[in-house]
Design a protein around this motif. Structure first.
Motif, PDB file in Angstrom:
ATOM      1  N   ASP A 312     -36.418  -2.207 -36.059  1.00 43.68           N
ATOM      2  CA  ASP A 312     -35.702  -2.141 -34.777  1.00 43.68           C
ATOM      3  C   ASP A 312     -34.914  -0.842 -34.651  1.00 43.68           C
ATOM      4  N   TYR A 315     -37.497   2.097 -34.416  1.00 36.82           N
ATOM      5  CA  TYR A 315     -38.305   2.023 -33.199  1.00 36.82           C
ATOM      6  C   TYR A 315     -37.470   2.351 -31.964  1.00 36.82           C
ATOM      7  N   GLN A 316     -36.223   1.894 -31.920  1.00 35.65           N
ATOM      8  CA  GLN A 316     -35.358   2.199 -30.770  1.00 35.65           C
ATOM      9  C   GLN A 316     -35.085   3.696 -30.672  1.00 35.65           C
ATOM     10  N   SER A 319     -38.226   5.256 -29.325  1.00 38.85           N
ATOM     11  CA  SER A 319     -38.409   4.932 -27.911  1.00 38.85           C
ATOM     12  C   SER A 319     -37.516   5.798 -27.036  1.00 38.85           C
ATOM     13  N   LYS A 320     -36.282   6.051 -27.494  1.00 39.71           N
ATOM     14  CA  LYS A 320     -35.381   6.925 -26.726  1.00 39.71           C
ATOM     15  C   LYS A 320     -35.937   8.344 -26.668  1.00 39.71           C
ATOM     16  N   VAL A 322     -39.075   9.161 -26.774  1.00 42.41           N
ATOM     17  CA  VAL A 322     -40.215   9.124 -25.848  1.00 42.41           C
ATOM     18  C   VAL A 322     -39.728   9.159 -24.403  1.00 42.41           C
ATOM     19  N   GLN A 323     -38.689   8.383 -24.091  1.00 48.25           N
ATOM     20  CA  GLN A 323     -38.154   8.385 -22.728  1.00 48.25           C
ATOM     21  C   GLN A 323     -37.620   9.757 -22.342  1.00 48.25           C
ATOM     22  N   THR A 363     -44.956  14.465 -25.582  1.00 47.65           N
ATOM     23  CA  THR A 363     -44.807  13.035 -25.320  1.00 47.65           C
ATOM     24  C   THR A 363     -45.870  12.231 -26.047  1.00 47.65           C
ATOM     25  N   LYS A 367     -45.290   9.295 -28.770  1.00 43.60           N
ATOM     26  CA  LYS A 367     -45.842   7.960 -28.548  1.00 43.60           C
ATOM     27  C   LYS A 367     -46.720   7.536 -29.716  1.00 43.60           C
ATOM     28  N   ARG A 370     -44.475   6.595 -32.559  1.00 39.02           N
ATOM     29  CA  ARG A 370     -43.839   5.301 -32.294  1.00 39.02           C
ATOM     30  C   ARG A 370     -44.835   4.157 -32.468  1.00 39.02           C
ATOM     31  N   ASP A 371     -46.033   4.315 -31.921  1.00 37.71           N
ATOM     32  CA  ASP A 371     -47.036   3.250 -32.020  1.00 37.71           C
ATOM     33  C   ASP A 371     -47.514   3.061 -33.455  1.00 37.71           C
ATOM     34  N   ARG A 374     -44.944   0.975 -35.175  1.00 35.75           N
ATOM     35  CA  ARG A 374     -45.106  -0.426 -34.759  1.00 35.75           C
ATOM     36  C   ARG A 374     -46.309  -1.071 -35.446  1.00 35.75           C
TER      37      ARG A 374
END
Length: 716
Positions: A312, A315-316, A319-320, A322-323, A363, A367, A370-371, A374
């Motif tokens: 968590d 990954y968070q 994700s930030k 990536v955004q 990007t 991604k 990140r993937d 996961r």
């Protein structure tokens, strides 16, 4: 520091190992072979070792000391725990002292690593505690806001408990059906099992639906109520607040964060309570089916919890990133599209495409990273689940063969176990999600609790008002530029029934005077008096009915013409509206509109011309019959006929105090007092003739504007 910590750890471990052998040697001399006395000696040894180890940790570095104590305490306690568990499991094999010591040390290291990752010490400890305390306070505030929805929430939690209880017994009766079919078939037993399964399924579905409906009703009521409170708090803030706060932040609080607040209690607590009840109920049923398999299943919990926590956090963060990368990519595309003329003019199409491609590639890499994280997490989690399930199937077969458990009970246990893993992951996740939701509530409460810096708590509202305005030694700086003084010891007097005109170069302080008179800001020094009383002493509504401003670019709201003229007024008759429109020379064109005064002006008055909007804004000011009227370049969008009519209307108001700002100096030649403002101070004051005779700032300003006007006309 690290070398010292490592040395202290090694020394403490060596001391502990020596104590193990010394104590075991001492106890062996008095060993009577009784299990109870053996366990008692193990626990006493553990306490002595723990005391010695904690004493040795006093020489460790301060930041490392708590972690070392946890390691040593856990290590000393695990040995007796394991030994006690083996005795309770009736194991015939007892570990030797060294093997038990080494195993407990490894287990303690894993436990302390889990502890450090989940609840780290050091500098972040106090911050984490404060954050939890703040989250707890915010959470209780959100709960208190749910008081009007108490009955909805109570009914929802009752149905939640019923739904969970019904769900728990469905796998239990599924196993019963399997056992009935495997044994000598009895129709009555089979029918009763099917009937109970059906009743529990029906009860679960009905209760779950009722629970969801009541929660949705409570969330809808709560969200509407909080949005109204937040909007009311926002519109009461001073103008400087909106200059320093981004519009996106405000709309985000209204649209997104209020919904997250509702989730903090209604949805998250719903999931938390439901999952917690299900977990306890399933655990009790699983223990009744087989406590040995239950202990084996619980071995998975710390592993999945640790993996989930690490995943968590990582990954968070990804994700930030990536955004943020997607935002940069969108900005690049928006810049190119909005400036397409420049791109085309400089033949930069390919370079813009390459720039956009580079942003997309960044990007894509993020991604992919990140993937991948996961995917690895899911693989580890699935492998752990499969390993535990295989172990349970193997051990379950042995238990069935020994006659301690039936096949149906094993099926029921496996059904519970698959749900139990999901429940544990949900419990771990939901706490983090609740913290995020409460964080959103904190942002909303920040605005709800904010006190406007320009107070509106005055109570004075006299029956008659002369409109005598006095500026006394004002010093003012805008909130966004606190170091730059716009007004410096500024003083001015506006007399009742007189027209005062403010002129001067742009940025001199003319509009600032108007803003202070309108109470949009509060001066850092000095005060403004109205009929001898400070402006802040007057009631907010009364003050803004007596002091009204018409700006250069008036703002109209979607709605009818009448709605815009009576904006902020209640029970205003059509006759008053028409009279104000006539004074503003707006009645004629309004009557020519399709629906007259009921015609919709469109968003921001987009369906009207600039001059028409200006005249409606003047009518909106005049309908209030103010005692102090402020006109900021109001005739800039009017034709000559309308301008003359408006000026005549103003001339017919002998008791009003007029304050006019204009760059077209011909408009203000009739003013009773002309004030030249330059650099935040009064440079000159007097009538038009007096200032022209002085040939000072006003004279030069008029000459320059007159020359610019003639030059512009010549070009046209």
């Amino acid at each position: 520091g690290r070398t010292r910590a490592l040395a202290v750890t090694v020394a403490a471990v060596c001391v502990d190992l020596a104590l193990v052998y010394l104590l075991d040697l001492g106890w062996s001399l008095r060993d009577d072979g009784h299990v109870a006395s053996t366990l008692l000696r193990r626990w006493l040894s553990s306490c002595l070792r723990c005391a010695a180890a904690c004493g040795a940790s006093l020489v460790a570095p301060g930041s490392f000391r708590p972690a070392l104590r946890r390691l040593l305490a856990t290590h000393c306690a695990l040995g007796p725990v394991v030994e006690t568990g083996r005795v309770l499991l009736a194991s015939d094999c007892l570990l030797e002292s060294f093997r038990l010591w080494a195993g407990s040390l490894a287990a303690a290291g894993v436990a302390c690593f889990f502890w450090e990752v989940t609840w780290p010490d050091g500098n972040g400890e106090s911050n984490g505690t404060e954050k939890k305390q703040k989250a707890r306070v915010l959470f209780m505030r959100v709960i208190r806001l749910y008081r009007p929805d108490f009955l909805f929430m109570l009914g929802a939690f009752i149905f939640l408990a019923l739904a969970v209880l019904c769900e728990m017994f469905i796998p239990f009766y599924t196993g019963k059906v399997i056992d009935i079919l495997q044994s000598q078939y009895q129709w009555n037993d089979f029918l009763m099992a099917i009937v109970f399964m059906g009743l529990f399924s029906l009860g679960s579905s009905f209760s779950a639906g009722s629970r969801g409906g009541l929660f949705m009703c409570a969330i809808g009521r709560f969200t509407k109520r909080v949005k109204v409170q937040l909007f009311g708090a926002l519109v009461r803030q001073e103008i400087g607040f909106f200059e320093t706060t981004k519009t996106g932040d405000i709309t985000s609080r209204l649209s997104t964060d209020t919904n997250l607040m509702a989730r903090a209690v209604a949805l998250n607590v719903n999931v938390l309570v439901r999952t917690f009840i299900r977990t306890l109920g399933m655990l009790s049923l699983m223990l009744s089916l087989s406590w040995k398999l239950t202990v084996l299943m619980l071995m998975e919990t710390p592993l999945t919890g640790l993996a989930q926590n690490i995943y968590d956090t990582y990954y968070q963060r990804l994700s930030k990133e990536v955004q943020d990368s997607m935002a940069r990519t969108n900005d690049t595309a928006e810049e190119a599209v909005s400036g397409i003329r420049t791109v085309r003019g400089f033949n930069a199409e390919r370079s813009e495409s390459r720039r956009y491609d580079a942003r997309l590639m960044d990007t894509h890499k993020l991604k992919t990273h990140r993937d991948t994280v996961r995917a690895v997490y899911l693989l580890v989690r699935r492998l752990t689940e499969v390993a535990v399930k295989v172990a349970m199937l193997y051990y379950g077969r042995l238990i069935i063969q020994s006659g301690q458990m039936s096949t149906g009970n094993l099926v029921s246990f496996l059904l519970y176990q698959s749900d139990m893993a999901d429940n544990i992951r949900t419990l771990i996740y939901i706490f983090g999600d609740m913290l995020n939701s409460v964080g959103a509530a904190g942002k909303v409460f920040e605005y709800l609790d904010r006190e406007p810096k320009v107070k509106t708590e005055g109570t004075l509202k006299p029956d008659t008002l002369k409109g005598h305005v006095q500026f006394h030694n004002l010093t003012f700086s805008y909130p966004t530029q606190a170091e730059q003084q716009v007004l410096k010891y500024f003083s001015l007097e506006l007399k009742p029934g007189k027209m005062t005109a403010l002129v001067g170069p742009s940025g001199g302080g003319k509009t600032t005077c108007v803003s202070l008179l309108e109470r949009f800001y509060q001066a850092q020094q000095g005060e403004i008096l109205l009929d001898g009383q400070p402006l802040q002493s007057y009631q907010h509504k009364y003050l803004h009915n007596q002091i009204v401003m018409v700006g250069q670019e008036p703002v109209l709201f979607s709605g009818s013409v009448k709605d815009n003229i009576t904006y902020g007024l209640e029970n205003c008759s059509l006759e008053r509206v028409q009279e104000a429109a006539r004074k503003a020379n707006a009645h004629e064109f309004i009557c020519q509109l399709e629906k007259g005064y009921d015609t919709d002006v469109g968003e921001r008055g987009s369906l009207l011309a600039g001059g028409q909007k200006q005249r409606i804004a003047i009518a909106r000011a005049l309908v209030r019959e103010p005692q102090v009227l402020i006109l900021d370049e109001v005739t800039s969008s009017l034709d000559m006929e309308s301008e003359n009519m408006v000026q005549q209307t103003l001339a017919n108001c002998p008791n009003q105090t007029l304050l006019v700002i204009a760059h077209r100096l011909k408009t203000i030649e009739r003013a009773d007092q002309i004030v030249v403002i330059d650099g935040g101070t009064v440079a000159e004051r007097g009538t038009h003739e007096e200032l022209m005779d002085k040939k000072g700032s006003y004279y030069r300003l008029r000459e320059r504007l007159f020359t610019d006007h003639n030059t512009t006309q010549g070009q046209h």
